[in-house]
Design an enzyme around this catalytic site. Sequence first.
Site, PDB file in Angstrom:
ATOM      1  N   SER A   1       2.510-107.758 103.810  1.00 19.98           N
ATOM      2  CA  SER A   1       1.557-108.685 103.192  1.00 19.98           C
ATOM      3  C   SER A   1       0.694-107.987 102.166  1.00 19.98           C
ATOM      4  O   SER A   1       0.095-108.636 101.312  1.00 19.98           O
ATOM      5  CB  SER A   1       0.578-109.252 104.216  1.00 19.98           C
ATOM      6  OG  SER A   1       1.230-109.739 105.318  1.00 19.98           O
TER       7      SER A   1
ATOM      8  N   ASN B   1      -2.394-114.577  98.449  1.00 24.15           N
ATOM      9  CA  ASN B   1      -3.632-113.966  98.936  1.00 24.15           C
ATOM     10  C   ASN B   1      -4.591-113.596  97.814  1.00 24.15           C
ATOM     11  O   ASN B   1      -5.805-113.631  98.001  1.00 24.15           O
ATOM     12  CB  ASN B   1      -3.322-112.772  99.836  1.00 24.15           C
ATOM     13  CG  ASN B   1      -2.772-113.233 101.179  1.00 24.15           C
ATOM     14  OD1 ASN B   1      -3.101-114.321 101.644  1.00 24.15           O
ATOM     15  ND2 ASN B   1      -1.911-112.436 101.783  1.00 24.15           N
TER      16      ASN B   1
ATOM     17  N   HIS C   1       8.092-111.993 101.318  1.00 22.03           N
ATOM     18  CA  HIS C   1       6.892-112.219 102.131  1.00 22.03           C
ATOM     19  C   HIS C   1       6.889-113.618 102.734  1.00 22.03           C
ATOM     20  O   HIS C   1       6.607-114.606 102.053  1.00 22.03           O
ATOM     21  CB  HIS C   1       5.648-111.996 101.251  1.00 22.03           C
ATOM     22  CG  HIS C   1       4.355-112.129 101.994  1.00 22.03           C
ATOM     23  ND1 HIS C   1       3.216-112.654 101.435  1.00 22.03           N
ATOM     24  CD2 HIS C   1       4.024-111.813 103.267  1.00 22.03           C
ATOM     25  CE1 HIS C   1       2.241-112.648 102.325  1.00 22.03           C
ATOM     26  NE2 HIS C   1       2.711-112.146 103.440  1.00 22.03           N
TER      27      HIS C   1
HETATM   28  P1  NAD Z   1       3.852-107.271 115.107  1.00 26.75           P
HETATM   29  O1  NAD Z   1       3.014-106.146 115.546  1.00 26.75           O
HETATM   30  O2  NAD Z   1       3.785-108.555 115.830  1.00 26.75           O
HETATM   31  O3  NAD Z   1       5.380-106.811 115.123  1.00 26.75           O
HETATM   32  C1  NAD Z   1       5.814-105.595 114.601  1.00 26.75           C
HETATM   33  C2  NAD Z   1       6.998-105.140 115.447  1.00 26.75           C
HETATM   34  O4  NAD Z   1       7.648-104.089 114.770  1.00 26.75           O
HETATM   35  C3  NAD Z   1       6.586-104.625 116.816  1.00 26.75           C
HETATM   36  O5  NAD Z   1       7.332-105.315 117.799  1.00 26.75           O
HETATM   37  C4  NAD Z   1       6.954-103.150 116.761  1.00 26.75           C
HETATM   38  O6  NAD Z   1       7.405-102.634 117.994  1.00 26.75           O
HETATM   39  C5  NAD Z   1       8.086-103.166 115.754  1.00 26.75           C
HETATM   40  N1  NAD Z   1       8.388-101.884 115.146  1.00 26.75           N
HETATM   41  C6  NAD Z   1       7.645-100.774 115.032  1.00 26.75           C
HETATM   42  N2  NAD Z   1       8.343 -99.812 114.374  1.00 26.75           N
HETATM   43  C7  NAD Z   1       9.555-100.329 114.085  1.00 26.75           C
HETATM   44  C8  NAD Z   1      10.713 -99.819 113.461  1.00 26.75           C
HETATM   45  N3  NAD Z   1      10.746 -98.599 112.983  1.00 26.75           N
HETATM   46  N4  NAD Z   1      11.772-100.642 113.352  1.00 26.75           N
HETATM   47  C9  NAD Z   1      11.729-101.898 113.810  1.00 26.75           C
HETATM   48  N5  NAD Z   1      10.663-102.425 114.418  1.00 26.75           N
HETATM   49  C10 NAD Z   1       9.577-101.652 114.566  1.00 26.75           C
HETATM   50  O7  NAD Z   1       3.539-107.470 113.563  1.00 26.75           O
HETATM   51  P2  NAD Z   1       3.808-108.741 112.663  1.00 26.75           P
HETATM   52  O8  NAD Z   1       2.605-109.593 112.659  1.00 26.75           O
HETATM   53  O9  NAD Z   1       5.110-109.332 113.011  1.00 26.75           O
HETATM   54  O10 NAD Z   1       3.886-108.100 111.211  1.00 26.75           O
HETATM   55  C11 NAD Z   1       5.035-107.444 110.752  1.00 26.75           C
HETATM   56  C12 NAD Z   1       4.975-107.332 109.240  1.00 26.75           C
HETATM   57  O11 NAD Z   1       4.873-108.630 108.686  1.00 26.75           O
HETATM   58  C13 NAD Z   1       3.801-106.551 108.704  1.00 26.75           C
HETATM   59  O12 NAD Z   1       4.200-105.854 107.560  1.00 26.75           O
HETATM   60  C14 NAD Z   1       2.810-107.629 108.330  1.00 26.75           C
HETATM   61  O13 NAD Z   1       1.926-107.259 107.322  1.00 26.75           O
HETATM   62  C15 NAD Z   1       3.741-108.691 107.831  1.00 26.75           C
HETATM   63  N6  NAD Z   1       3.206-110.050 107.883  1.00 26.75           N
HETATM   64  C16 NAD Z   1       2.485-110.483 108.942  1.00 26.75           C
HETATM   65  C17 NAD Z   1       1.997-111.781 108.974  1.00 26.75           C
HETATM   66  C18 NAD Z   1       1.205-112.288 110.132  1.00 26.75           C
HETATM   67  O14 NAD Z   1       0.468-113.255 109.979  1.00 26.75           O
HETATM   68  N7  NAD Z   1       1.348-111.716 111.312  1.00 26.75           N
HETATM   69  C19 NAD Z   1       2.256-112.649 107.896  1.00 26.75           C
HETATM   70  C20 NAD Z   1       3.034-112.179 106.840  1.00 26.75           C
HETATM   71  C21 NAD Z   1       3.499-110.879 106.841  1.00 26.75           C
END
Ligand code: NAD
Length: 650
Positions: A122, A194, A143
């Site tokens: 993000s 954003n 994204h």
């Molecule tokens: P999250 O913490 O829920 O999930 C991340 C997952 O990635 C975890 O389960 C973790 O164990 C796993 N992980 C760690 N290292 C890894 C690796 N090397 N290979 C594969 N998996 C691995 O986080 P999230 O909210 O799902 O966010 C993930 C990404 O998406 C981030 O970059 C975040 O900025 C982006 N994002 C999040 C949102 C939101 O609202 N949550 C919205 C858009 C984008």
Amino acid sequence: MTIDDIDRVTVLGAGSMGHGITEVVALAGYQVTMRDIEQELVDDGYDDIEWSLEKLAEKGLIDQAPADVMDRIDTAVDLETATEDADLVIEAAPEQMEIKKDIFGQLDEYTPEGAILASNTSSLSITEIATATDRPEQVCGMHFFNPPVKMELVEVIYGDETTDDTAETAYEFVESIDKTPIYVRKDVNGFVVNSVLGPFGDEAAWMASEGVASVEEIDAAMVHQRGYPMGPFELSDMTGIDIGYHVRKEAGKPIPPIVEEKVEAEELGQKTGKGYYDYEDGEGTTYEAGQGEDVDWLRIESRIVNEAAKLIGNDVATAEAIDTGLRLGAGFPEGPCRRADKIGLDTVLEKLDDLHEEYGEERYDAADYLRELVEAGNTGEDAGAGFFDYGDSAERDYTTINHSLNDDGLLEIELDRQARMNALNADMMDEIVHLLENVDVDEVRAVTFEGAGDRAFCAGADITGFAGIEPHEVEVTPVFQTVNDFPRPTLAKIDGYCLGGGNELALACDLRIATEDSEFGFPEINLGLIPGGGGTQRAMRMLTEARAKELVFRGHRIDGELAEEWGLINRAVDDDELEETVEEYVSDLVSGPPIALRKAKKVMNEGRDQDISAGLELESQAFGLLLSTDDMMEGASAFMEDREPEFEGK
Ligand code: NAD
């Protein structure tokens, strides 16, 4: 790599975003591997997908068996096995640059040469993530918004080295999974949504900090006067006040005192039980309609528009992409560029300049592009052009509908306000009228209307903005009559909600085909209203009186099957037969004799409201006229020669 080469997709991360993205990709028919670093995490994500698919199936929102979708999903813990056959990898691991770089470095090693490597970050730089690979040209941002299953928007982001081929394939991939992509052509912080959304909370916080208006007043004004789905403080409480705080800190931007205070007090919003509102001992948000009448909302909206203008001026995104992004990604009632064109760009610029003079802060520096538009006289809709073109030419930009005219003469119109279930608002009605009045009728043989997305044809009229209208200002909206009178056959293709104004639009069409589980109704009575776009009258003429009155009086919905039985629609069909059935109808309409069809429509529409002798008179006049057309000769010859006629409308 083109879109046709993409079969296998790997999603990295099974967390909030990873499992959701996996689900969406599998729903679209791709083989997906979902990978996380521990089996337990993968299993949790897998269970979450299963649960979500069951819910979707229960609500009738998908027409595939959850088990069939699950069959397309593999899970993995080992990165190499997860990615060695992947055509596209979407990374959704934690938001830390080191983790992302580490992953992309390994991806470069394991994935096939042509594979596209995308990150769901993000806020991190795509360009920097790409430096971990030897193929930065194949790296881009993809994204998704949270939750991916529900949110329609995906930003496709260029890093400095990303090629058009990569971005275009990523864009087409997003379309292929039934989401709406927008291009973010440069790797700017916050990307499009954003960045433009930033001032919504920021300026509100400055205003509250100064004491020019209270938190409640500002939230009330933005929701009840300006139509946003949430107030800026309410939104901030939901996302976490610390998030915005850190974003500003990292960008070296000043922090409004009210934000600083909340962070210091560790009152970060819903997650701590207290933020701008009290969710623990209190009742959450407490603002009400009618509060905040004097709030200077233009301060907030001017800064939003300014941010949009900066992005356009820097070739990061088009006005259209920005508007789509903010509508679908942030639930804005209309795009900020479209709204600015209505307010007047000169008014917006003046506001920014005044604020700049008063406070001397950088955040009020007007974008060059905004100033250029105003100086060139392109101040918005009233001037004929602003961010968009409003000339009376057919070139006009539409912001709420999509349309295309194919070689067979089929004009397809798609209602596209997905965040509002394609509800009719003033812009949409105006744009449909403008399109139908400006299209070259000779080129058109038939028109179809449908709704974008998979939930609604059109769920009604957007009532934000109705409140406060004086009775004498209510006019008969021309859109329904324009559709009714359009001199070519019109067909509504309905899949999902067809309610209120949407139902009236469908009834103004000549023919209606719907999926069996579509829902029809006039819910207006539940709001203390009645249908106001011809619904009462058309329903009375189309249905039995008892059925018409039932629909209007009770405000209940009926499904497609019952609608067919009642004669409200021509056919109710299974989900997977909709396209085919519509094509069969359309093929008759576009190949039919245009003049005869036009006359048939006219005498049937006009005759309906007259007594039979007047109707018969209309019919015989039209009949006489048709006898002298080339089409009639062609029809007769084709019949004699036992071939298909080719009507030319002469
Ligand atoms: P999250 O913490 O829920 O999930 C991340 C997952 O990635 C975890 O389960 C973790 O164990 C796993 N992980 C760690 N290292 C890894 C690796 N090397 N290979 C594969 N998996 C691995 O986080 P999230 O909210 O799902 O966010 C993930 C990404 O998406 C981030 O970059 C975040 O900025 C982006 N994002 C999040 C949102 C939101 O609202 N949550 C919205 C858009 C984008």
